[in-house]
Design an enzyme around this catalytic site. Structure first.
Site, PDB file in Angstrom:
ATOM      1  N   LYS A  32      58.453  31.837   1.204  1.00 17.97           N
ATOM      2  CA  LYS A  32      57.782  33.074   1.050  1.00 17.97           C
ATOM      3  C   LYS A  32      58.759  34.127   1.911  1.00 17.97           C
ATOM      4  CE  LYS A  32      54.068  34.340   4.075  1.00 17.97           C
ATOM      5  NZ  LYS A  32      54.193  35.835   4.633  1.00 17.97           N
ATOM      6  N   ASP A  59      55.319  38.047  -1.115  1.00 20.31           N
ATOM      7  CA  ASP A  59      54.167  38.463  -0.212  1.00 20.31           C
ATOM      8  C   ASP A  59      54.251  39.842   0.251  1.00 20.31           C
ATOM      9  OD1 ASP A  59      51.908  38.484   1.295  1.00 20.31           O
ATOM     10  OD2 ASP A  59      52.685  37.416   2.984  1.00 20.31           O
ATOM     11  N   LYS A  61      51.688  42.360  -0.881  1.00 21.44           N
ATOM     12  CA  LYS A  61      50.353  42.766  -0.605  1.00 21.44           C
ATOM     13  C   LYS A  61      49.997  44.188  -1.115  1.00 21.44           C
ATOM     14  CE  LYS A  61      49.321  39.696   3.434  1.00 21.44           C
ATOM     15  NZ  LYS A  61      50.437  39.222   3.753  1.00 21.44           N
ATOM     16  N   ASP A  64      47.185  50.090  -4.425  1.00 15.16           N
ATOM     17  CA  ASP A  64      47.400  51.397  -4.631  1.00 15.16           C
ATOM     18  C   ASP A  64      46.647  51.629  -5.893  1.00 15.16           C
ATOM     19  OD1 ASP A  64      48.516  54.116  -5.205  1.00 15.16           O
ATOM     20  OD2 ASP A  64      50.269  53.442  -3.878  1.00 15.16           O
ATOM     21  N   THR A 119      42.609  38.050   7.970  1.00 19.60           N
ATOM     22  CA  THR A 119      42.140  37.377   8.982  1.00 19.60           C
ATOM     23  C   THR A 119      42.189  38.003  10.271  1.00 19.60           C
ATOM     24  OG1 THR A 119      44.297  36.308   9.192  1.00 19.60           O
ATOM     25  CG2 THR A 119      42.530  35.004   8.175  1.00 19.60           C
ATOM     26  N   ARG A 211      56.340  29.502  11.917  1.00 17.91           N
ATOM     27  CA  ARG A 211      56.931  29.036  12.933  1.00 17.91           C
ATOM     28  C   ARG A 211      56.957  27.399  13.120  1.00 17.91           C
ATOM     29  NH1 ARG A 211      53.652  33.248  15.847  1.00 17.91           N
ATOM     30  NH2 ARG A 211      52.408  32.710  14.123  1.00 17.91           N
TER      31      ARG A 211
HETATM   32  O1  C5P Z   1      54.287  31.377  11.761  1.00 14.85           O
HETATM   33  P1  C5P Z   1      52.928  30.903  11.116  1.00 14.85           P
HETATM   34  O2  C5P Z   1      52.928  29.611  10.502  1.00 14.85           O
HETATM   35  O3  C5P Z   1      51.939  31.382  11.811  1.00 14.85           O
HETATM   36  O4  C5P Z   1      53.222  31.905   9.734  1.00 14.85           O
HETATM   37  C1  C5P Z   1      52.230  31.838   8.900  1.00 14.85           C
HETATM   38  C2  C5P Z   1      52.632  33.133   7.811  1.00 14.85           C
HETATM   39  O5  C5P Z   1      51.498  33.341   6.932  1.00 14.85           O
HETATM   40  C3  C5P Z   1      53.324  34.375   8.257  1.00 14.85           C
HETATM   41  O6  C5P Z   1      54.002  34.673   7.531  1.00 14.85           O
HETATM   42  C4  C5P Z   1      51.975  35.262   8.269  1.00 14.85           C
HETATM   43  O7  C5P Z   1      52.142  36.495   8.039  1.00 14.85           O
HETATM   44  C5  C5P Z   1      51.084  34.635   6.886  1.00 14.85           C
HETATM   45  N1  C5P Z   1      49.720  34.891   7.080  1.00 14.85           N
HETATM   46  C6  C5P Z   1      48.769  34.429   8.052  1.00 14.85           C
HETATM   47  N2  C5P Z   1      47.713  34.949   8.141  1.00 14.85           N
HETATM   48  C7  C5P Z   1      46.969  35.241   6.822  1.00 14.85           C
HETATM   49  C8  C5P Z   1      47.668  35.700   6.106  1.00 14.85           C
HETATM   50  C9  C5P Z   1      48.968  35.509   5.998  1.00 14.85           C
HETATM   51  O8  C5P Z   1      49.314  33.641   8.950  1.00 14.85           O
HETATM   52  N3  C5P Z   1      45.722  35.544   7.067  1.00 14.85           N
END
Ligand code: C5P
Length: 232
Positions: A32, A59, A61, A64, A119, A211
């Site tokens: 991603k 990603d 998003k 417009d 979220t 992460r």
């Molecule tokens: O590091 P982590 O596993 O928390 O990363 C989750 C990924 O998913 C990040 O790129 C974050 O921006 C994305 N994301 C999220 N929650 C959302 C939409 C996207 O954590 N509701």
């Protein structure tokens, strides 16, 4: 494309991203690319990661007017990404414009996924700032239905919502779910989390994992663990 693990490459530069991806000498993860990396490095980063043999979820998003989104999606379809996304809040005409722009002359196109309510938005901020008074879970399901009716392929949602989205929109409507953590791992800033195995159980089609893989002592082992729990 079947169930898969998508690695969120939330890095600030191409160099950091390549240093990370160089570790994967076997199976090439689905990657991603988000706003940070794309805005830092431009479309070339997409071409370079694609040329290394990775599938890509871009990603960005989009949100417009329909004509602008249609033209932007036409540019993105030339980048040959596998999945891209937009905000369902842009409404039906924008989503239909996006699909038109994304479709190549031969009729193929990347999968197009909608973001429902972020979220980071909760009931209170939705009512206060957006003047939407309905319960947030109903709002999310309504956005998912609207996206499906517009012809989109799925939504980004919490793994806790995947089952409900499939009940409301059908099994073929894809759910892409972040908020995934190993049972013995750090939750960090994610509030509502599931393990890869639980996400599989509830029916998520793709998990987006950042992460727990990118910050792991052994990222390849962490990725393979996700694949073993979620895909195999
Ligand atoms: O590091 P982590 O596993 O928390 O990363 C989750 C990924 O998913 C990040 O790129 C974050 O921006 C994305 N994301 C999220 N929650 C959302 C939409 C996207 O954590 N509701």
């Amino acid at each position: 494309m079947g169930r898969d693990v998508i690695v969120a490459c939330d890095f600030a530069s191409a160099q950091q991203t390549f240093d990370f991806l160089d570790k994967f000498t076997g199976r090439k993860p689905f990657v991603k690319i988000g706003m940070e990396l794309y805005y830092a490095e431009g479309p070339e980063i997409v071409r370079q990661i694609k040329a290394r043999g990775h599938k890509i979820f871009l990603d960005l998003k989009l949100h417009d007017i329909p004509n602008t989104v249609k033209k932007a999606m036409a540019v993105l379809s030339n980048l040959d990404v596998d999945i891209t996304n937009l905000h369902a809040a842009g409404a039906t005409a924008m989503m239909q414009g996006a699909l038109e722009g994304l479709t190549r002359p031969d009729g193929t196109r990347p999968l197009l996924i909608a973001v429902t309510q972020l979220t980071s938005t909760d009931q209170e901020s939705m009512e206060r700032d957006l003047l939407i008074k309905e319960p947030i879970d109903q709002v999310v399901m309504h956005y998912a239905k609207t996206a499906k009716n517009a012809g989109l392929d799925g939504v980004v949602c919490s793994p806790l919502e995947s089952g409900k989205v499939h009940d409301v929109c059908g099994k073929d409507f894809l759910t892409i779910t972040p908020g995934v953590r190993f049972a013995d791992g750090d939750v960090g800033d994610q509030k509502r989390v599931m393990t890869p195995a639980q996400a599989k159980e509830i029916g998520s089609d793709y998990i987006v994992v950042g992460r727990p893989i990118t910050a792991a002592a052994d990222p390849v082992a962490a990725y393979e663990r996700c694949v073993a729990e979620f895909v195999d």
